[in-house]
Scaffold this motif. Structure first.
Motif, mmCIF file in Angstrom:
data_model
loop_
_atom_site.group_PDB
_atom_site.id
_atom_site.type_symbol
_atom_site.label_atom_id
_atom_site.label_comp_id
_atom_site.label_asym_id
_atom_site.label_seq_id
_atom_site.Cartn_x
_atom_site.Cartn_y
_atom_site.Cartn_z
ATOM 1 N N VAL A 16 0.813 -1.017 0.151
ATOM 2 C CA VAL A 16 0.026 -0.112 -0.062
ATOM 3 C C VAL A 16 0.967 1.158 -0.057
ATOM 4 O O VAL A 16 1.880 1.542 0.960
ATOM 5 N N GLU A 17 0.690 1.868 -1.045
ATOM 6 C CA GLU A 17 1.461 3.068 -1.120
ATOM 7 C C GLU A 17 0.970 4.497 -0.318
ATOM 8 O O GLU A 17 -0.133 4.750 -0.458
ATOM 9 N N GLU A 18 1.605 4.992 0.552
ATOM 10 C CA GLU A 18 1.201 6.029 1.260
ATOM 11 C C GLU A 18 1.284 7.196 0.314
ATOM 12 O O GLU A 18 2.093 7.470 -0.352
ATOM 13 N N VAL A 19 0.214 7.909 0.267
ATOM 14 C CA VAL A 19 0.291 9.171 -0.803
ATOM 15 C C VAL A 19 -0.131 10.467 0.135
ATOM 16 O O VAL A 19 -0.991 10.614 0.877
ATOM 17 N N GLU A 20 0.960 11.251 -0.112
ATOM 18 C CA GLU A 20 0.721 12.613 0.702
ATOM 19 C C GLU A 20 0.097 13.620 -0.348
ATOM 20 O O GLU A 20 0.529 13.857 -1.377
ATOM 21 N N LEU A 21 -0.947 14.158 0.309
ATOM 22 C CA LEU A 21 -1.756 14.966 -0.639
ATOM 23 C C LEU A 21 -1.119 16.407 -0.558
ATOM 24 O O LEU A 21 -0.528 16.840 0.272
ATOM 25 N N ALA A 22 -1.163 16.814 -1.552
ATOM 26 C CA ALA A 22 -0.387 18.183 -1.969
ATOM 27 C C ALA A 22 -1.183 19.371 -1.232
ATOM 28 O O ALA A 22 -2.388 19.103 -0.972
ATOM 29 N N PRO A 23 -0.258 20.344 -0.602
ATOM 30 C CA PRO A 23 -1.383 21.446 0.022
ATOM 31 C C PRO A 23 -2.291 22.129 -1.021
ATOM 32 O O PRO A 23 -1.646 22.110 -2.201
ATOM 33 N N PRO A 24 -3.154 22.637 -0.732
ATOM 34 C CA PRO A 24 -4.096 23.440 -1.721
ATOM 35 C C PRO A 24 -3.284 24.573 -2.197
ATOM 36 O O PRO A 24 -2.328 25.183 -1.476
ATOM 37 N N PRO A 25 -3.530 24.873 -3.387
ATOM 38 C CA PRO A 25 -2.578 26.083 -4.086
ATOM 39 C C PRO A 25 -3.062 27.572 -3.200
ATOM 40 O O PRO A 25 -4.214 27.657 -2.742
#
Length: 179
Positions: free
Chosen positions: A77-86
């Motif tokens: 399971v690949e942990e995905v870090e969400l990008a901060p909102p623009p």
């Protein structure tokens, strides 16, 4: 939480009869012969994924009871870090207006520089709940002359078509009954 997948690559437990295993798996998975044939194609087929450890073990045990050797493997399971909102773009800076009621906008980049000399009206913001549609006068009722029409009294004939008179009965005087 670790997730697992259960896979089958056509291997049988020692001493199991291939036809009996096929029948057992068909009954276990409620599948037709074509789907069971795909399971025994020799390729690794994932039966179910996204299982917790206990559920994966139940699947493995059930398949071994049916005569098939199942493989339980941990899923990556690949942990995905969400990008901060623009970050919000800065609002355009209003330059002094060339004429009253007109807005002069400074370009934010070289692409918008082509629009730096555009003369646009300065539209204001209406307060919350304001009606933005222009007032329209109520439509006037049409003037229709109905003086040529009148009402018939209650129970009067309204011009329905009259039924044709009944035809005279046929002449049966020449007919006799035989005994």
């Amino acid at each position: 939480m670790s997730l697992y997948e259960i896979a089958f690559s056509g291997q049988l437990v020692p001493g199991a009869e291939p036809e009996q295993v096929r029948a057992n798996l068909a009954k276990l998975f409620q599948a037709d012969a074509q789907r069971i044939a795909v399971l025994f194609s020799g390729r690794r087929i994932v039966i179910k994924n996204g299982l917790d450890g206990a559920t994966a073990e139940k699947y493995r045990v059930a398949m071994e009871r049916a005569g098939a050797r199942a493989e339980v493997a941990a899923m990556e399971v690949e942990e995905v870090e969400l990008a901060p909102p623009p970050a919000p773009e800065p609002a355009p800076v209003a330059a002094p207006a060339a004429a009253p009621g007109r807005l002069k906008v400074a370009p934010r980049d070289e692409y918008m520089a082509a629009f730096s000399e555009v003369d646009a009206p300065d539209f204001g913001m209406a307060p919350v709940g304001a009606d933005l549609q222009d007032e329209r006068p109520d439509p006037a009722a049409p003037q229709v002359d109905l003086s040529q029409f009148s009402l018939a009294p209650v129970g009067s004939d309204m011009g329905q078509a009259k039924a044709a008179p009944a035809a005279p009965p046929p002449d049966t005087s020449h007919l006799k009954l035989q005994e």
